[in-house]
Design an enzyme around this catalytic site. Sequence first.
Site, short mmCIF file in Angstrom:
data_model
loop_
_atom_site.label_atom_id
_atom_site.label_comp_id
_atom_site.label_asym_id
_atom_site.label_seq_id
_atom_site.Cartn_x
_atom_site.Cartn_y
_atom_site.Cartn_z
N LYS A 93 5.12 -1.19 -6.25
CA LYS A 93 5.33 -0.13 -5.22
C LYS A 93 5.05 -0.77 -3.78
O LYS A 93 5.50 -0.47 -2.76
CB LYS A 93 4.51 1.15 -5.53
CG LYS A 93 4.50 2.33 -4.53
CD LYS A 93 3.72 3.42 -4.81
CE LYS A 93 3.60 4.61 -3.82
NZ LYS A 93 3.04 5.80 -4.27
N ASP B 33 5.48 11.57 -9.81
CA ASP B 33 4.30 10.69 -9.13
C ASP B 33 4.49 9.27 -9.40
O ASP B 33 4.34 8.95 -10.48
CB ASP B 33 3.07 11.09 -9.17
CG ASP B 33 2.22 10.12 -8.40
OD1 ASP B 33 2.32 9.22 -7.94
OD2 ASP B 33 0.61 10.55 -8.67
N ASP C 148 -7.21 10.44 -0.67
CA ASP C 148 -6.57 9.96 -1.89
C ASP C 148 -6.84 8.46 -2.10
O ASP C 148 -6.74 7.57 -1.62
CB ASP C 148 -5.15 9.94 -1.73
CG ASP C 148 -4.25 9.41 -3.20
OD1 ASP C 148 -4.77 8.94 -3.64
OD2 ASP C 148 -3.07 9.58 -2.85
N GLU D 80 3.16 12.61 -0.64
CA GLU D 80 2.16 12.77 -1.71
C GLU D 80 1.07 13.85 -1.20
O GLU D 80 0.71 14.85 -2.11
CB GLU D 80 1.39 11.61 -2.14
CG GLU D 80 2.39 10.67 -2.88
CD GLU D 80 1.97 9.14 -2.91
OE1 GLU D 80 0.85 8.76 -2.64
OE2 GLU D 80 2.86 8.54 -3.42
P1 ADP Z 1 -2.45 5.23 -8.11
O1 ADP Z 1 -2.38 6.60 -7.20
O2 ADP Z 1 -3.05 4.17 -7.18
O3 ADP Z 1 -1.51 5.01 -8.77
P2 ADP Z 1 -4.50 6.66 -9.47
O4 ADP Z 1 -4.73 7.84 -8.70
O5 ADP Z 1 -3.86 6.86 -10.84
O6 ADP Z 1 -3.78 5.36 -9.01
O7 ADP Z 1 -6.10 6.13 -9.61
C1 ADP Z 1 -6.26 4.93 -10.54
C2 ADP Z 1 -7.69 4.45 -10.22
O8 ADP Z 1 -8.71 5.53 -10.75
C3 ADP Z 1 -8.12 3.19 -11.35
O9 ADP Z 1 -8.81 2.31 -10.49
C4 ADP Z 1 -9.03 3.68 -12.28
O10 ADP Z 1 -9.79 2.89 -12.67
C5 ADP Z 1 -9.60 5.15 -11.43
N1 ADP Z 1 -10.26 5.92 -12.19
C6 ADP Z 1 -9.61 6.75 -13.34
N2 ADP Z 1 -10.74 7.77 -13.76
C7 ADP Z 1 -11.85 7.46 -13.12
C8 ADP Z 1 -13.23 8.00 -13.55
N3 ADP Z 1 -13.35 8.93 -14.47
N4 ADP Z 1 -14.16 7.24 -12.61
C9 ADP Z 1 -13.84 6.30 -11.83
N5 ADP Z 1 -12.59 6.02 -11.63
C10 ADP Z 1 -11.74 6.33 -12.21
MG MG Z 2 -1.64 8.12 -6.34
#
Ligand code: ADP
Ligand code: MG
Length: 633
Positions: A72, A10, A195, A173
């Site tokens: 990205k 991913d 998502d 995705e």
């Molecule tokens: P992406 O798909 O954009 O790469 P992710 O799916 O990894 O990102 O999501 C990252 C986001 O999720 C960040 O803003 C992070 O702060 C938030 N996040 C991660 N864990 C938690 C949680 N337990 N509660 C709220 N927000 C969270």
């Molecule tokens: Mg993602």
Amino acid sequence: MSSDRIVGIDLGTTNSLVAFMEGDTPVVIPGDDGLNLVPSVVALDERDQIIVGNSARKYLIETPERAVYSIKRLMGRGIEDIQDELKLFPFRLAEDMQAGEVLRIKLGDKTFTPPEISAFILRQLKRNAERFFNAPVTKAVITVPAYFNDAQRQATKDAGRIAGLEVLRLVNEPTAASLAYGLDKKQNGIVAVYDLGGGTFDISILKLHDGIFEVISTNGDTHLGGDDIDNLLIRIALDDIKGDMGLDVSRSGEAVATIRKAVIEAKIALSAQASAKLDIEVPGGKRYQREVTREQFEQLIQPIIDRTVGPCKQALKDAKLKPEQIDEAVLVGGSTRIPKVRALVEDMFQRKPHTDLNPDEVVALGAAVQANILSGGSEATENMLLLDVTPLSLGIEVAGGVTDKIILRNSTIPASATQYYTTQVDGQANVAIHVLQGERELAKDCRSLARFDLRGVPPMPAGMPRIEVKFLIDANGILHVSAREQRSGKEAEIEVQPSYGLTDEQVESMILDSFDYAEEDFRQRQVIEARNEAETIMAALDKGKKSPAWEQLTSDERKRIAKLQKALNQVKAEDEYQAIRKAIDALNQGTMRLAELMMDSAVATALKGKTIDQADLGEGPQSGHPVAKADFK
Ligand code: ADP
Ligand code: MG
């Protein structure tokens, strides 16, 4: 197992992960810091070594000009596509970028294309997997957003190649997330994948029939996610600090970074508990302390999460479905850990969403399932085929600048379609094929993917040639186009290299470049490059000295240039590339007016010569876009 284990990746905007199939279960492979998530951050350290992930994050604050995140957003895009991103993110483009060129981002005094930067992230994931297996890893499945167009998909594939990974398949995705939950085993149904990540929101509606996934609609907001929540909390903290302590720390990068860290911790804590404490040391030795309850937090973020409702409604509308027709809802993205977000999704799709898997891992886990399917699979994944749809229509430009669609948007891929065309002029020898992507009627309003010519059509009256244009989108969503004049058998064919895409040669040379980093001979290359550049600029200067423009400079200006040239000559022989670069920059600055004067006279000359040169510029008089001719079929 053998060394050709295929991993699932991913490659996220905020975080990236690598996973593989252990028996019947997909698992995420941690990095050497023990963490599953690798932040999608790349930095160049003081010794010009590439740093990726958690350890690169401190550079974002300390030396932001040597670090980049959210790359990205720039994949497969041109300078005219990214004006919004440039306003919102601190991307530093190379100064000498031309329109139509592949973007180059500055890290320190080096520049890299988005696929190269993504490749650094992929390389890190590859290394993590190799350490885990203690064996080389060379094959991967990589996920992309369902709405990624041809250029963005190509750029992702290029990134894989540059990182030394054969990309066996690009998977959407939401499809990967559904696979991770084993929804394919349901045979039939409608799945909504919600998502909410760090900076983007995507909603996808998938239809499952006989184990086949079809993305039937997608929507979202490319500037909505956890970052918005963080920024809101930071703003509140800054206001509080100003109000309570009379201290404005909003301009201190370090103070804001400390606050950011604290509010993110509080946000994450609030997903699991009823309240969280903010305790921040403010410059000057004071502390800012505040207790936030989940209720307060939910009230604050309501306007942000409400912004996901519109896109969901639109996606349902595009899929011609009512909320109650959704059979499964899947949560993806770290921000869906927030209970209030879960409640919103449940409300919207009128069912409890799947939450068993970690929302920030589920896409990588699904990519691992797909990797397993491609490697022959286990019993569990046998006979499975994944189908996706093309998000935008594809076609060619026909006479008059009109778009003629060949494959319609939302067609299931792999897909192929053929249309017939003819010529517009008697004896027309060349037919210009301009490949377009988009829904608009006029070619100029669509995205230009590629141009090529079908050459050497034998002379025939207009309307006689029978030109077959065939489009094929392969399972990765990548387009192949061929054109054939059927009476003569003349043929031309390409795999579309999208505009802003890298050529094969460029990718090859980037692969070689990336080896250079591994070899740690980076500095030496810098010296060589700087010397070459010094040679080039001095050759140009020698030419300039013989031009009439030289005489137009004042004697002071000429003296200054001579001094700068001497300085560059001196450092050029040494091994310090920074010093050479500095001298080059100084000479460049010093010769600015000379260059301008030379340019003015060059432009004048060019304008005078215009009519003579012009004959060489066109495609030749007997060329033009094809004309649609439906009645051939
Ligand atoms: P992406 O798909 O954009 O790469 P992710 O799916 O990894 O990102 O999501 C990252 C986001 O999720 C960040 O803003 C992070 O702060 C938030 N996040 C991660 N864990 C938690 C949680 N337990 N509660 C709220 N927000 C969270
Ligand atoms: Mg993602």
